[in-house]
Every structure is written in C-alpha cells, then in structure tokens.
Design a protein around this motif. Structure first.
Motif, PDB file in Angstrom:
ATOM      1  N   LEU A   1       0.897  -1.224  -0.019  1.00 50.61           N
ATOM      2  CA  LEU A   1       0.075  -0.089   0.019  1.00 50.61           C
ATOM      3  C   LEU A   1       0.993   1.583   0.021  1.00 50.61           C
ATOM      4  CD1 LEU A   1      -2.833  -0.955   2.564  1.00 50.61           C
ATOM      5  CD2 LEU A   1      -2.944  -0.600   0.031  1.00 50.61           C
ATOM      6  N   VAL A   2       1.799   1.383   0.757  1.00 52.44           N
ATOM      7  CA  VAL A   2       2.786   2.356   0.793  1.00 52.44           C
ATOM      8  C   VAL A   2       3.561   2.753  -0.491  1.00 52.44           C
ATOM      9  CG1 VAL A   2       4.841   3.035   1.871  1.00 52.44           C
ATOM     10  CG2 VAL A   2       3.001   2.409   3.312  1.00 52.44           C
ATOM     11  N   THR A   3       4.147   1.433  -1.013  1.00 51.07           N
ATOM     12  CA  THR A   3       4.595   1.558  -2.364  1.00 51.07           C
ATOM     13  C   THR A   3       3.577   2.117  -3.339  1.00 51.07           C
ATOM     14  OG1 THR A   3       5.837  -0.350  -1.837  1.00 51.07           O
ATOM     15  CG2 THR A   3       5.702   0.336  -4.044  1.00 51.07           C
ATOM     16  N   VAL A   4       2.418   1.674  -3.358  1.00 54.08           N
ATOM     17  CA  VAL A   4       1.439   2.031  -4.398  1.00 54.08           C
ATOM     18  C   VAL A   4       1.098   3.654  -4.143  1.00 54.08           C
ATOM     19  CG1 VAL A   4      -1.245   2.001  -4.960  1.00 54.08           C
ATOM     20  CG2 VAL A   4       0.246  -0.031  -4.849  1.00 54.08           C
ATOM     21  N   VAL A   5       1.053   4.005  -2.945  1.00 51.85           N
ATOM     22  CA  VAL A   5       0.857   5.452  -2.570  1.00 51.85           C
ATOM     23  C   VAL A   5       1.773   6.197  -3.235  1.00 51.85           C
ATOM     24  CG1 VAL A   5       0.387   7.004  -0.820  1.00 51.85           C
ATOM     25  CG2 VAL A   5      -0.864   5.026  -0.705  1.00 51.85           C
ATOM     26  N   ILE A   6       2.844   5.951  -2.671  1.00 51.82           N
ATOM     27  CA  ILE A   6       4.446   6.554  -3.184  1.00 51.82           C
ATOM     28  C   ILE A   6       4.548   6.820  -4.802  1.00 51.82           C
ATOM     29  CG2 ILE A   6       6.717   6.574  -3.239  1.00 51.82           C
ATOM     30  CD1 ILE A   6       6.807   5.620  -0.487  1.00 51.82           C
ATOM     31  N   ALA A   7       4.030   5.787  -5.410  1.00 50.35           N
ATOM     32  CA  ALA A   7       4.039   5.814  -6.683  1.00 50.35           C
ATOM     33  C   ALA A   7       3.155   6.437  -7.377  1.00 50.35           C
ATOM     34  CB  ALA A   7       4.008   4.451  -7.323  1.00 50.35           C
ATOM     35  N   TYR A   8       1.877   6.604  -6.800  1.00 51.46           N
ATOM     36  CA  TYR A   8       0.726   7.463  -7.413  1.00 51.46           C
ATOM     37  C   TYR A   8       1.125   8.719  -7.237  1.00 51.46           C
ATOM     38  CZ  TYR A   8      -3.939   9.228  -7.917  1.00 51.46           C
ATOM     39  OH  TYR A   8      -5.068  10.054  -8.338  1.00 51.46           O
ATOM     40  N   VAL A   9       1.563   9.216  -5.973  1.00 56.60           N
ATOM     41  CA  VAL A   9       1.941  10.663  -5.634  1.00 56.60           C
ATOM     42  C   VAL A   9       3.044  10.922  -6.491  1.00 56.60           C
ATOM     43  CG1 VAL A   9       3.115  12.217  -4.064  1.00 56.60           C
ATOM     44  CG2 VAL A   9       1.135  10.631  -3.072  1.00 56.60           C
ATOM     45  N   GLY A  10       3.927  10.120  -6.932  1.00 57.45           N
ATOM     46  CA  GLY A  10       5.207  10.316  -7.718  1.00 57.45           C
ATOM     47  C   GLY A  10       4.782  10.798  -9.330  1.00 57.45           C
TER      48      GLY A  10
END
Length: 275
Positions: free
Chosen positions: A16-25
């Motif tokens: 979930l953290v990886t997905v959020v970071i990727a989305y924000v990026g």
C-alpha cells in the motif's frame, strides 16, 4: 500462525505504501510536466508571409514583444482575430489569412508566448491572455478597428483564449472551432485516475465563462474529433445564451476547416455583424 499473519499485514502495508508513493510520484511528474503536454510547441520559428499582410512587433509587458499578423479590412468590413491551436505557430495561419483576405475581410492573428517568434518566453494561460490583450488593444487603438467590427475566433487551445477576450469585451461576435469546456475536464477525461482539478495550472475554463457572454457565438466541431470530444462543443453551445452549433459529420480534430463550405460559414457569420 500469528507470525504469518503479522508478516502478511506488513507485506500488505508495504504494498500500500509503495502504491501511494508511486501514485503521488506520478501526480508530481504530471504536475511538473503538464505544460509540455498542454503546449507542445512546434520546433523552429517561421515568419508568416502573405502579400498585403504585415507582421507587427508590439511592445508587451516587462520588455517582451507581442507578435501579430495583420491583414487590413476594407472600409466597413469586420476583422477576424484568430487564436491558433496548441501545435501551431503564427506562420501556420497564413493560408487562413489569405482566405479571409480573398473574402474581403480583415484578419489578425496573435502569437502565444513560448511559440515561434515569441519562443524566448514561456507559455502559460495568464501569459497568453496578456499577449492577446496587448495585441487587441493595439488593434483597437493603433489600427483603428473598433470592438464592434472585431470577430474573435479560436481554434482548439485558442478557443479558450477567444472566450476570455470576449469576456473582456474585445469583440462583438465569437467563433469557436473544436472547443473544449475546460482543460480540467479534458484532463479528467484523458486521465480519469488522476485528480485533474488539483493538478491543472492552466484551466482555460470556457464553460464557467459562457453563461455570462451574450454576444452571438458560432461553434464548429467534427463528430469524429479524437482530441476534444464533440460533446464538449455541444455543451458549450447549450451554455452560451446565443450560440449556434455546426456539427461536421465525420470530421476529426485537424480537418474541420478543409471544406470550403465550412470556411464560407465562418465568413458569413463574421459578416452578419458588419457595420
């Protein structure tokens, strides 16, 4: 069992953290590069050329130069002020200037900051509006073309510029060719998984301005437009109090002006306001 459960939770949290970071990026990347998408400036700078026309260099704000291409109107005839699409520059409109010239109408095209001869500056909504207003003030005050004989015409990106100039009172009639409702809505359709309303820096919100504009409006849109959906033109037609929508069956985004009948319709509309 508990250890496996805790491991699974940690793994899920990591995903979930990886997905959020990727989305924000991705959002940040789009935000920083959006002007390259909205303003895909064509390479090089070419001067428009047409017998009987003049390339004007008008002093702008902060030492800038605003470029405009002018064909004088015969006595009493209106002048059509054209704002081009986002993949064009001033020189690309010389053929259109010639058609209006041959029809006995004036023509005046304005270059955007960041484009063609004005490439030293950077494109933005506010910068384009400022250049357009400077050019229009020059048209009215220095060239003697009153607002009553000024027809504002915008194509694609330029439709939003024409609407804003109409809002500022610079013309008596308005032509919109393949127009969008707003860049925010267009962005939301193209990238439905991104928060376009939070990311777009140059909204060009024609839909919000339309209900307050009472002047006659002609909207031309191809039914097979692959860039700006035809329903956006239809929506604007319903929002303007005094609009006519002309749908061109089978036409796409870049071929709507190919038919002589379409150009003749634009010219007739311009002449309807002839003083």
């Amino acid at each position: 069992m508990d250890r496996l459960l805790r491991g699974a939770k940690r793994m899920l949290l990591l995903v979930l953290v990886t997905v959020v970071i990727a989305y924000v990026g991705i959002c940040l990347l789009v935000f920083l590069n959006q002007r390259h998408m909205i303003f895909p400036v064509p390479p090089g700078a070419r001067e428009p050329s047409l017998p009987g026309a003049t390339l004007l260099r008008i002093p702008g704000s902060e030492g800038s130069t605003v470029f405009a291409f002018h064909v004088s109107a015969p006595a009493g005839a209106p002048t059509v002020v054209h704002f081009h699409g986002n993949g064009e520059q001033l020189a690309d409109g010389a053929w259109l200037a010639q058609r209006f010239q041959e029809a006995g109408l004036g023509f005046y095209a304005v270059e955007y900051p960041g484009y063609g001869l004005a490439a030293a500056q950077g494109p933005s909504e506010t910068g384009i509006y400022a250049a357009a207003e400077t050019a229009l003030e020059h048209l009215h005050q220095q060239l003697g073309v009153p607002r009553e004989r000024t027809v504002l015409q915008g194509q694609s990106l330029g439709s939003g510029v024409a609407v804003e100039m109409a809002k500022r009172g610079h013309g008596s009639r308005l032509v919109l060719i393949t127009p969008y409702t707003s860049i925010v809505e267009l962005g939301a359709r193209l990238f439905s998984w991104l928060p376009a309303s939070l990311l777009v820096r140059d909204p060009f919100d024609s839909a919000a301005k339309a209900p307050g504009l009472k002047l006659p409006v002609l909207i031309v849109h191809g039914t097979q437009d692959e860039v700006i959906p035809v329903d956006m033109g239809q929506t604007l037609g319903a929002l303007f109090p005094n609009a006519t929508v002309r749908l061109l069956e089978g036409k796409r985004h870049n071929d709507v002006l190919d038919q002589p009948a379409t150009l003749q319709a634009l010219m007739r509309f311009a002449r309807e306001g002839e003083q």
